[in-house]
Write an enzyme that holds these catalytic residues in place. Structure first.
Site, PDB file in Angstrom:
ATOM      1  N   SER A 173      -0.125  -3.378  31.085  1.00 19.11           N
ATOM      2  CA  SER A 173      -0.572  -3.892  29.855  1.00 19.11           C
ATOM      3  C   SER A 173       0.868  -4.811  30.550  1.00 19.11           C
ATOM      4  CB  SER A 173      -0.110  -3.529  28.581  1.00 19.11           C
ATOM      5  OG  SER A 173       0.842  -3.593  28.461  1.00 19.11           O
ATOM      6  N   LYS A 194       5.843  -5.340  24.825  1.00 15.53           N
ATOM      7  CA  LYS A 194       4.768  -6.449  25.323  1.00 15.53           C
ATOM      8  C   LYS A 194       6.299  -7.956  25.547  1.00 15.53           C
ATOM      9  CE  LYS A 194       1.080  -4.164  24.200  1.00 15.53           C
ATOM     10  NZ  LYS A 194       0.491  -3.969  25.874  1.00 15.53           N
TER      11      LYS A 194
END
Length: 208
Positions: free
Chosen positions: A48, A102
């Protein structure tokens, strides 16, 4: 009745516990506390954050970046900083508690628009002409992967004070804040600072 032979054996055991075992336990406790409060590491589970981070990457996490906490608790002892746009951080998903990594895409007060994977903050696009799929966060340049599209769009979101928006660099392949919502800035686990191991390359020291 205690025998004379048993007493020396008991004394030897007690001596060993004091001399060897106790210092070892203290050292292990201190190491665990330091790992929980000062520095730790994290293994990247998915793609991701590609191309910045690859699956299997091991990264150094600075636990002091957003506050020095009492070991093994969330109690803040000393405020040492706040999350900044562009930083890569480790945190627990507010949806299911899964530990994630993230990028801090926006902070409290920011107005966010995201279209086809391209981020704008307060009306200013972060991808500059001529830079390709690169977003300029000021001190940090983030290269995007839009090979699978940009994922869900965001329109006119204003991030409340004390919250952050976390997004993956692989915008079309990231279960991020567009799905689980905003994250409390105070709950970020730590700031990822470097990749120290990558599959196929071995040990490295790549800044994030």
């Amino acid at each position: 009745m205690t025998t004379a032979a048993a007493e020396p054996q008991s004394n030897r055991l007690l001596h060993w516990l004091k001399k060897e075992a106790l210092p070892l336990l203290v050292m292990l406790g201190l190491l665990a506390a330091a790992r929980d409060s000062l520095a730790n590491h994290y293994q990247v589970p998915s793609g991701s954050m590609q191309p910045t981070l690859e699956p299997g990457d091991r990264v150094v996490v600075d636990m002091r970046a957003y506050g020095l906490r009492l070991p093994f608790t969330s109690v803040e002892l000393l405020h040492t900083g706040t999350p900044q746009r562009g930083e890569v951080a480790v945190f627990d998903s507010p949806q299911d508690g899964t530990r994630l990594i993230k990028r801090v895409a926006a902070v409290g007060g920011d107005r966010v628009d995201l279209f086809d994977g391209h981020l704008s903050i307060n009306g200013q696009p972060l991808a500059q002409a001529g830079l390709g799929e690169v977003e300029d966060f000021g001190r940090i340049l983030a290269r995007l992967d839009l090979a699978q599209g940009g994922g869900p769009d965001i329109t006119g979101l204003t991030v409340p004070t004390g919250k952050v928006l976390m997004l993956g660099d692989h915008r079309g392949n990231s279960a991020d804040g567009r799905y689980f919502g905003l994250v409390d800035a105070s709950t970020l686990y730590g700031k990822a600072t470097r990749v120290y191991y990558r599959r196929g390359e071995g040990f490295t020291w790549q800044a994030l």
